[in-house]
Motif scaffolding. Structure first.
Motif, short mmCIF file in Angstrom:
data_model
loop_
_atom_site.label_atom_id
_atom_site.label_comp_id
_atom_site.label_asym_id
_atom_site.label_seq_id
_atom_site.Cartn_x
_atom_site.Cartn_y
_atom_site.Cartn_z
N GLU A 22 72.41 -4.52 63.65
CA GLU A 22 71.94 -3.74 62.74
C GLU A 22 71.74 -2.41 63.58
N LEU A 23 71.47 -2.35 64.86
CA LEU A 23 71.55 -0.95 65.42
C LEU A 23 72.73 -0.38 65.46
N LEU A 24 73.94 -1.28 65.86
CA LEU A 24 75.26 -0.71 65.61
C LEU A 24 75.45 -0.10 64.55
N ALA A 25 75.26 -0.85 63.28
CA ALA A 25 75.51 -0.26 62.05
C ALA A 25 74.98 0.75 61.58
N GLN A 26 73.73 1.12 62.22
CA GLN A 26 72.75 2.26 62.19
C GLN A 26 73.49 3.28 62.78
N GLU A 27 74.05 3.23 64.03
CA GLU A 27 74.44 4.17 64.87
C GLU A 27 75.81 4.73 64.21
N THR A 28 76.84 3.73 63.77
CA THR A 28 78.08 3.94 63.30
C THR A 28 77.81 4.62 61.92
N GLN A 29 76.80 4.60 61.31
CA GLN A 29 76.72 5.20 60.01
C GLN A 29 76.26 6.62 60.28
N ALA A 30 75.31 6.69 61.23
CA ALA A 30 74.73 8.12 61.43
C ALA A 30 75.88 8.86 61.95
N GLN A 31 76.74 8.26 62.96
CA GLN A 31 78.16 9.16 63.45
C GLN A 31 79.01 9.51 62.29
N GLU A 32 79.10 8.72 61.50
CA GLU A 32 80.05 8.97 60.26
C GLU A 32 79.67 10.33 59.62
N GLN A 33 78.20 10.29 59.37
CA GLN A 33 77.64 11.25 58.45
C GLN A 33 77.47 12.60 59.14
N ALA A 34 77.35 12.56 60.65
CA ALA A 34 77.34 13.63 61.23
C ALA A 34 78.43 14.52 61.21
N PRO A 35 78.20 15.96 61.37
CA PRO A 35 79.18 16.90 61.13
C PRO A 35 80.11 16.84 62.50
N THR A 36 81.29 17.12 62.33
CA THR A 36 82.54 17.12 63.68
C THR A 36 82.59 18.75 64.18
N LEU A 37 82.12 19.19 65.34
CA LEU A 37 82.50 20.36 65.82
C LEU A 37 83.48 20.55 67.08
N PHE A 38 84.26 21.40 67.05
CA PHE A 38 85.27 21.46 68.20
C PHE A 38 85.46 22.78 68.75
N SER A 47 71.14 13.89 61.26
CA SER A 47 72.64 13.62 61.62
C SER A 47 72.93 15.02 61.99
N CYS A 48 72.42 15.68 63.13
CA CYS A 48 72.56 16.99 63.46
C CYS A 48 72.83 17.13 64.92
N PRO A 49 74.04 17.36 65.59
CA PRO A 49 74.05 17.75 67.10
C PRO A 49 73.28 18.93 67.38
N ILE A 50 72.82 18.65 68.62
CA ILE A 50 71.93 19.54 69.26
C ILE A 50 72.53 20.08 70.77
N LEU A 51 72.85 21.34 70.96
CA LEU A 51 73.47 21.85 72.28
C LEU A 51 72.21 22.40 72.97
N VAL A 52 71.94 22.11 74.31
CA VAL A 52 70.97 22.65 74.93
C VAL A 52 71.60 23.25 76.38
N ILE A 53 71.52 24.72 76.42
CA ILE A 53 71.84 25.22 77.64
C ILE A 53 71.00 25.19 78.61
N ASN A 54 71.22 24.78 79.78
CA ASN A 54 70.46 24.74 80.97
C ASN A 54 70.92 25.46 82.09
N ASN A 55 70.02 26.23 82.48
CA ASN A 55 70.41 27.00 83.71
C ASN A 55 70.24 26.14 84.99
N THR A 56 70.63 26.96 86.08
CA THR A 56 70.75 26.21 87.53
C THR A 56 69.55 26.78 88.51
#
Length: 325
Positions: free
Chosen positions: A72-88, A238-247
């Motif tokens: 069930e977890l695999l099916a949920q993850e697969t469905q969520a990935q398919e619905q999420a936008p693709t950014l390049f 279903s939204c990717p989040i980019l976090v910029i981290n300093n050093t």
């Protein structure tokens, strides 16, 4: 978890009343005596002690981690990935590192100073806005350094149909503390006419760094709770989040290692994200050719839940735009 995320299971009126008392998260509600919280509520709100006790029980149930079968977890993850936008990014080798920057993931972009962390994130989101007319992106600026003029200059290099309206669909918010960041997330909820395709934190370090202390675990707890909230938000919408981290400089007794840098916020932070990409300048490969000033950058995957780590790629930056090397 923010109590606002539990609406409508919890009534909006109850959540609003608790917010006035400083009770904003599940931890605030679950780990404080019920009577103490009840005495802080205004009598005008009409909330009884029984209502509050039921809210505590419901919050404990919703905040707990239910058991789930692996298939069930695999099916949920697969469905969520398919619905999420693709950014390049538009750079083949860079996109292959993480199979793009989309999916229900929280991706950390870190690296040396002036290695192009903000530039990479900006190119990814502007390319997507210029190609997808219904896309909307939230950029949460924690330093006040975002330049709309710079974004407009990069957009001029894209020739897609949606380029003309891209800036209209870029929502820029200022957040100088953790509470403002929570509020900015709530304001970035998806709208009916558009789709929230990505959220960028530039940078996450000023928000979480001041909370950390060598003598107390409270700051680390706040950092962990915030990052878990980001992950839940990413999966829910279903939204990717980019976090910029300093050093920060790596403390080492050897003089030769005195300038080695590491991601800020401690060694546990990378385990609170789904992937970590490290950028470093390759000055020995930099070129200057008439009107073209190139900065060569190496990108390496330090950790990833979905792709092979320790892989790397190189790209170049010219006038704020990234290109294949």
């Amino acid at each position: 978890m923010r109590l606002t995320a539990l609406i409508p299971a919890l009534s909006p009126e109850l959540v609003s009343s608790l917010d006035k008392c400083g009770v904003r998260t599940d931890s605030d509600l679950l780990f404080r005596p019920v009577v103490e919280v009840y005495l802080q509520l205004s009598s005008e709100d009409g909330i009884s002690l029984l209502d509050l006790e039921r809210a505590v029980e419901l919050t404990a149930e919703l905040a707990s981690a239910p058991g789930i079968a692996g298939d069930e977890l695999l099916a949920q993850e697969t469905q969520a990935q398919e619905q999420a936008p693709t950014l390049f990014s538009g750079v083949g080798g860079l996109d292959n590192l993480l199979c793009g920057f989309g999916g229900c993931r929280v991706i950390e972009i870190t690296g040396d100073k002036q290695s192009g962390k903000t530039t990479l994130a900006l190119n990814v989101i502007l390319r997507h806005l210029s190609e997808v007319s219904q896309a909307r992106i939230a950029w949460i600026d924690t330093t006040g350094d975002f330049s709309v003029e710079h974004a407009a200059q990069i957009l001029k290099t894209f020739n897609s149909e949606a380029t003309s309206s891209a800036l209209n669909r870029l929502q820029v918010s200022l957040a100088f503390d953790i509470e403002a960041a929570y509020n900015a997330l709530e304001e970035s909820q998806p709208l009916p006419a558009t789709r929230l395709s990505c959220i960028v934190f530039d940078a996450i370090t000023p928000l979480l760094g001041p909370l950390l202390s060598a003598v107390s675990a409270q700051g680390h707890s706040a950092m962990t709770e915030f990052m878990y909230h980001l992950r839940d938000f990413s999966r829910l919408h279903s939204c990717p989040i980019l976090v910029i981290n300093n050093t920060s400089l790596l403390v080492h007794h050897s003089k030769s290692a005195s300038q080695i840098r590491k991601p800020a916020l401690g060694p546990s932070f990378e385990f609170l994200t789904d992937a970590t990409v490290w950028l470093s300048r390759c000055d020995e490969h930099a070129k200057f050719d008439n009107d073209h000033d190139f900065t060569v950058v190496s990108a390496k995957v330090l950790r990833s839940r979905t792709t092979a780590p320790k892989t790397d790629s190189m790209f170049k930056i010219s006038k704020g735009k990234i290109f294949d090397l």
